[in-house]
Design an enzyme around this catalytic site. Structure first.
Site, short mmCIF file in Angstrom:
data_model
loop_
_atom_site.label_atom_id
_atom_site.label_comp_id
_atom_site.label_asym_id
_atom_site.label_seq_id
_atom_site.Cartn_x
_atom_site.Cartn_y
_atom_site.Cartn_z
N CYS A 6 1.45 -1.40 -0.39
CA CYS A 6 -0.34 -0.17 -0.07
C CYS A 6 0.68 1.03 0.22
O CYS A 6 1.63 1.77 1.27
CB CYS A 6 -0.40 -0.46 1.05
SG CYS A 6 -1.72 1.58 1.39
N CYS A 9 0.85 3.27 3.56
CA CYS A 9 1.53 2.96 4.43
C CYS A 9 2.90 3.07 4.15
O CYS A 9 3.63 3.22 5.43
CB CYS A 9 1.15 1.34 4.20
SG CYS A 9 -0.62 0.79 5.77
N ASP A 32 -0.96 16.08 -1.65
CA ASP A 32 -1.05 15.47 -2.70
C ASP A 32 0.05 15.47 -3.34
O ASP A 32 0.00 17.15 -3.71
CB ASP A 32 -2.13 16.39 -3.17
CG ASP A 32 -2.74 14.73 -3.75
OD1 ASP A 32 -4.00 13.88 -3.51
OD2 ASP A 32 -3.17 14.29 -5.07
N HIS A 48 -3.09 0.77 8.40
CA HIS A 48 -3.71 0.81 7.20
C HIS A 48 -5.44 0.36 7.71
O HIS A 48 -5.43 -1.13 8.48
CB HIS A 48 -3.60 -1.03 6.42
CG HIS A 48 -3.86 -0.66 5.35
ND1 HIS A 48 -3.59 0.03 4.08
CD2 HIS A 48 -4.80 -1.52 4.82
CE1 HIS A 48 -4.49 -0.43 3.64
NE2 HIS A 48 -5.46 -1.53 3.63
N ASN A 87 -13.50 10.28 0.03
CA ASN A 87 -13.58 9.80 -1.30
C ASN A 87 -13.90 8.10 -0.34
O ASN A 87 -12.93 7.74 -0.01
CB ASN A 87 -13.00 9.15 -2.57
CG ASN A 87 -12.95 10.83 -2.95
OD1 ASN A 87 -14.22 11.38 -3.09
ND2 ASN A 87 -11.78 11.49 -4.03
N HIS A 100 -8.05 8.49 3.21
CA HIS A 100 -7.17 9.50 3.32
C HIS A 100 -8.24 10.37 3.31
O HIS A 100 -9.44 10.53 2.84
CB HIS A 100 -5.95 9.48 2.04
CG HIS A 100 -6.91 9.46 1.46
ND1 HIS A 100 -7.29 7.33 0.38
CD2 HIS A 100 -7.19 10.12 0.16
CE1 HIS A 100 -8.06 8.54 -0.26
NE2 HIS A 100 -8.06 9.18 -0.55
N HIS A 102 -9.54 14.10 1.98
CA HIS A 102 -8.62 15.69 1.20
C HIS A 102 -9.07 17.23 1.96
O HIS A 102 -9.92 16.93 1.81
CB HIS A 102 -9.33 15.40 0.13
CG HIS A 102 -9.12 14.33 -1.37
ND1 HIS A 102 -7.83 14.10 -1.92
CD2 HIS A 102 -9.58 13.10 -1.23
CE1 HIS A 102 -8.35 12.94 -2.75
NE2 HIS A 102 -9.00 12.55 -2.15
P1 5GP Z 1 -9.00 9.58 -3.66
O1 5GP Z 1 -8.62 9.46 -5.15
O2 5GP Z 1 -7.66 8.27 -3.48
O3 5GP Z 1 -9.57 10.14 -2.38
O4 5GP Z 1 -7.36 10.22 -3.59
C1 5GP Z 1 -6.26 9.77 -3.72
C2 5GP Z 1 -4.93 11.08 -3.84
O5 5GP Z 1 -3.83 9.97 -3.80
C3 5GP Z 1 -5.54 11.55 -5.42
O6 5GP Z 1 -5.78 13.34 -4.77
C4 5GP Z 1 -3.82 11.22 -5.60
O7 5GP Z 1 -3.47 12.65 -6.07
C5 5GP Z 1 -3.11 11.36 -4.73
N1 5GP Z 1 -1.67 10.22 -4.89
C6 5GP Z 1 -1.86 9.05 -5.09
N2 5GP Z 1 -0.80 8.69 -4.80
C7 5GP Z 1 0.23 9.57 -4.53
C8 5GP Z 1 1.38 9.52 -4.36
O8 5GP Z 1 2.58 8.53 -4.35
N3 5GP Z 1 1.88 10.59 -3.07
C9 5GP Z 1 0.74 11.31 -2.89
N4 5GP Z 1 1.82 12.40 -2.05
N5 5GP Z 1 -0.07 11.76 -3.45
C10 5GP Z 1 -0.34 10.64 -4.60
ZN ZN Z 2 -2.13 1.26 3.37
#
Ligand code: 5GP
Ligand code: ZN
Length: 113
Positions: A6, A9, A32, A48, A87, A100, A102
């Protein structure tokens, strides 16, 4: 529990680099990688849990800690007008299955007129 498959994680465990903002006992916050607003920070539990519903169900103490860190950061970084959103499930746009929040805002604190 840490899941080595993950990415969040691995960020929480400091194995993967991220632009960290702050951390607390049970949560950590970082920018992000692909921000959609001038402020776009993620706040995650260090352990997790696949989504916010599971975190709420399994660890209310961790949830409270995460919400406190998230709202403290939001108030610190933004004008005071912000969103803290989770989300949950693919249909709702969840792409990373580690809970997570936002933290997003259009107006950084230093840009308030
Ligand atoms: P979700 O779409 O699952 O609600 O949000 C996932 C968020 O994680 C997205 O906004 C994406 O840009 C961010 N994200 C994905 N991979 C990484 C990463 O490796 N590092 C960081 N800092 N953000 C990430
Ligand atoms: Zn995790």
């Amino acid at each position: 529990m840490i899941n080595s498959d993950c990415i969040f994680c691995r960020i929480a465990n400091k194995e993967l680099q991220a632009n960290l903002v702050a951390e607390s006992e049970h949560a950590i916050a970082f920018w992000d990688i692909s921000p959609r607003q001038p402020i776009h920070i993620l706040v995650i539990p260090k352990a997790h849990h696949k989504n916010i519903a599971e975190l709420t169900q399994n660890s209310p103490d961790q949830l409270l800690d995460l919400m406190k860190l998230g709202t403290d950061i939001a108030q610190d970084k933004s004008s005071g007008s912000f969103r803290l959103s989770f989300n949950t499930g693919e249909e709702a746009g969840q792409t990373v299955f580690h809970a997570h929040g936002h933290i997003t805002s259009r107006t950084p604190k230093d840009q308030v007129a």
